[in-house]
Design a protein around this motif. Structure first.
Motif, short mmCIF file in Angstrom:
data_model
loop_
_atom_site.label_atom_id
_atom_site.label_comp_id
_atom_site.label_asym_id
_atom_site.label_seq_id
_atom_site.Cartn_x
_atom_site.Cartn_y
_atom_site.Cartn_z
N LEU A 1 14.51 19.26 -30.45
CA LEU A 1 13.94 19.10 -28.93
C LEU A 1 15.13 19.28 -27.97
O LEU A 1 16.30 18.94 -28.12
N GLY A 2 14.59 20.01 -26.89
CA GLY A 2 15.42 20.34 -25.80
C GLY A 2 15.05 19.73 -24.46
O GLY A 2 13.89 18.79 -24.45
N LEU A 3 15.59 20.10 -23.63
CA LEU A 3 15.32 19.58 -22.22
C LEU A 3 13.75 19.69 -21.94
O LEU A 3 13.29 18.70 -21.18
N GLU A 4 13.40 20.96 -22.16
CA GLU A 4 12.07 21.24 -21.71
C GLU A 4 10.83 20.11 -22.48
O GLU A 4 10.06 19.82 -21.82
N ASP A 5 11.14 19.85 -23.69
CA ASP A 5 10.38 18.89 -24.26
C ASP A 5 10.14 17.75 -23.67
O ASP A 5 9.18 17.14 -23.45
#
Length: 715
Positions: A209-213
């Motif tokens: 999971l990254g910022l975009e998620d």
């Protein structure tokens, strides 16, 4: 490149992480200061009402709660597991959790990508295991998160409930940061301002999971109105830009603080343009164009959020500034100029209303100094603010005043604070005096009203400048809409099948097909041919050595200018071959380009570069010999229209040169803008083009001429 984990169909997986109905703490310890003990203490302090399961090999119970000895003994389908185990046990634990149908996991452990190649290999294996199991994995090397609204603190930091957030139905701020400390920094700043916080999450190494998620989730979350982001590296730029468009459509501002301004720019890829488009500059330009608020400092991020939380769809008109000090009025004028803020002229009705209540010696203008008139009639504080706040020409409002005595602060609390709070546009109250004492009557009134409150007019104005920039970006994206259909463009792959650096004479011929103007000229392969070309063009002429392997001709003695007759041309021809042979032994020239010597004009640079992650970005600014010395350029997205280019040109430090100085006529800004738009269109139409660099583009009172051009294509 890290593949995208989340899709719209996967959103429930992230919901299980951020709003779980059941939680397991794996590796719990009775020590309240241990990671697991802190997580459990947080959950109990917040009054978490879901099911809590504990896993411990050595404890039958912790704090009166029963423990199971292994993950295998957990009930199936737990929403999220918090792993407080060492790195060596994480991979097996995630695999076991997958077998139990666990929806998500939080991994605190470090020793992954931040530890070098071996750690990266461990992180890749962990990510693969999580994806196989369908687990939405936060971390590793993260501090976890807190859902403040729902009361779910899954972090190893001891955290307290926030009264303004817990159970709140008011629109709030959701925070996501790649640093746990910075997530907490933003959170504490918002708490200090009394703002409701919905979520605060740290993403750590972003194995899955990254910022975009998180941003995608926050856009869909009905409780979130503003999204605050701290980024050290945006790993999925195109995804981020796409989400920026969705946030814009949802009316939810994204405010980003990024590191990287001081990092050395990327190595120049054969041209000045490459040297001018570093990671930060490219990201800031493209994000800003998508109406993401890129805050230059953490203070500005803190300060702009309260304004956008109250008014997420501001007007692009500039602010009105109201003060009771003539000196502060002048300070505001300087600040506005430095920040690129236009202070609009007040509408006639506003001026008339102010003249009716102010003394004759007060000047009804923006910025407004209402003088000392309020000393006799404190209600005038509110009346003046109400009048100016209603002005149709102004898109926002800053009110700056001294604190003064307790009586004076009481008057401000009674009259000024409510007027600022009632403004139907972004409005800030700045009480000057730095850390000078304020009485609770004023601070309590400001806090209760929700008015964005500052002790520094400078900070208030900088925050309002970001609001204004955001509003103008919203207006620009609405005007541009979907990227325009591209006009027919000359095929780069057909023209340059070999790829790589393209010799100037070939690149210019291709740009002419795209509608750009270049000097008249032709390629000569011997001196007699050069003389014939020169006679046809008329003197004076320029000679330029031509070869794909010689992009920087001047460095090798490959340029001769202002040749006025045949003798000068013959001498320059011979000398050029000698100089190039000395500088580049064995280089075979395609020939020498003979061009008509261009008239003097304003030298600009127009270029474009295709960033491997972000895509194409266009640059325009002061060119010629000044580009390396001054770096006075503006970066723009490749789909920028002419009107936006003209606005950006006005932001150059050298903008006055465009209008003409010391008797020089103004240049044809429209022709410059058309050149920029054409270069952007070429980059959009042909992904095989890696770089275009026109330096200088000479702008004249009528038209613009590309004197030099460098094109680089993929091989």
């Amino acid at each position: 490149m890290q593949p995208d984990f989340m899709t719209d169909a996967d959103a429930p997986a992230l919901a299980r992480l951020l709003e779980p109905a059941s939680i397991a703490i794996v590796g719990i310890s009775p020590d309240p200061r241990s990671l697991g003990g802190t997580v459990l203490g947080n959950l109990e302090r917040f009054g978490y009402r879901g099911d809590i399961y504990l896993v411990s090999r050595s404890n039958a119970e912790v704090r009166g709660r029963r423990c199971v000895a292994s993950v295998d003994a957990l009930p199936p389908g737990i929403d999220v597991a918090v792993l407080t185990v060492p790195e060596a046990a994480v991979l097996d634990t995630v695999t076991a959790l997958g077998a139990r149908g666990t929806g998500a996991a939080v991994v605190f452990a470090s020793g992954y990508a931040e530890a070098g190649p071996d750690g990266q290999a461990r992180q890749d294996a962990l990510a693969a295991a999580a994806r196989r199991a369908g687990i939405a994995l936060a971390g590793p090397n993260c501090m976890g998160f807190t859902n403040f609204r729902a009361g779910i603190p899954l972090t190893f930091e001891s955290v307290e409930p926030h009264a303004a957030s817990l159970g709140s139905t008011a629109p709030g701020v959701s925070i996501v940061a790649q640093s746990g400390a910075m997530a907490n920094n933003i959170r504490e700043a918002m708490i200090g301002r009394g703002l409701p916080i919905v979520h605060s999450a740290s993403t750590g190494n972003e194995a899955v999971l990254g910022l975009e998620d998180y941003i995608e989730y926050f856009i869909a979350d009905r409780h979130t109105r503003v999204i605050a982001v701290y980024a050290e590296q945006i790993r999925r730029p195109l995804r981020f830009l796409e989400l920026a468009g969705r946030a814009r459509a949802a009316g939810k501002p994204i405010v980003v603080a990024m590191i990287g301004r001081s990092a050395r720019a990327r190595e120049a890829a054969q041209s000045h343009t490459g040297a001018l488009t570093g990671d930060y500059a490219t990201a800031a330009a493209l994000l800003g164009a998508e109406a993401v608020v890129v805050a230059p400092t953490m203070d500005e991020l803190f300060d702009v959020i309260p304004l956008l939380l109250r008014h997420p769809q501001p007007s692009p008109a500039g602010p009105a500034f109201v003060t009771g000090s003539g000196a502060m009025k002048n300070v505001a004028l300087d600040l506005a100029q430095d920040l690129g803020l236009e202070l609009p002229t007040l509408a006639p009705a506003t001026v008339a209303a102010l003249k009716a209540v102010l003394p004759d010696y007060a000047v009804a203008e923006n910025p407004l100094d209402y003088t000392t008139a309020s000393m006799r009639d404190p209600s005038l504080l509110g009346t003046v603010v109400d009048i100016v706040a209603a002005d149709p020409n102004c898109g926002s409002l800053v009110v700056a005043q001294m604190g003064g005595s307790e009586l004076g602060q009481r008057d401000k609390a009674r009259y000024m604070v409510p007027a600022v709070a009632h403004a139907e546009k972004p409005a800030a109250l700045a009480i000057m005096g730095d850390d000078g004492p304020l009485y609770p009557v004023l601070t309590d009134a400001a806090r209760a009203s929700g008015v964005p409150f500052f002790r520094s007019p400078d900070r208030a104005m900088r925050a309002m400048a970001l609001v204004n920039r955001y509003a103008r970006a919203l207006q620009q994206r609405r005007a541009v809409g979907s990227p325009a259909t591209l006009p027919p463009m000359p095929a780069a792959r057909a023209a340059f099948p070999e790829g790589g650096v393209i010799a100037e004479y070939r690149g210019k011929a291709w740009l002419v097909q795209a509608g750009l103007a270049t000097p008249a000229g032709a390629l000569a392969r011997d001196c007699d041919e050069a003389l014939r070309i020169a006679r046809g063009l008329g003197w004076p002429v320029v000679l330029k050595a031509q070869a794909a392997a010689l992009p920087h001709k001047s460095d090798a003695g490959g340029v001769a200018v202002n040749l006025a007759d045949e003798a000068a041309l013959r001498e320059a021809w011979a000398r050029m071959h000698e100089d190039v042979a000395r500088a580049r032994p064995g280089l075979v020239l395609d020939g020498i380009l003979v061009e008509k010597m261009g008239e003097r004009g304003l030298e600009l640079v127009v270029g474009a570069r295709r960033d491997a992650q972000w895509g194409p970005v266009v640059v325009v600014g002061l060119g010629g010999i000044w580009i390396e010395a001054l770096h006075d350029v503006r970066l723009l997205p490749a789909d920028t229209d002419e009107a936006q280019v003209v606005r950006e040109l006005a932001q150059l430090k050298a903008a006055a040169l465009l209008a003409g100085v010391r008797g020089a006529p103004p240049v044809d800004v429209a022709s410059v803008a058309r050149t920029v738009v054409t270069v952007g269109a070429l980059m959009r139409a042909m992904p095989e083009i890696r770089e275009i660099d026109i330096n200088p583009l000479v702008a004249y009172p009528q038209g613009a001429l590309a004197l030099d051009a460098l094109i680089v294509c993929d091989a």
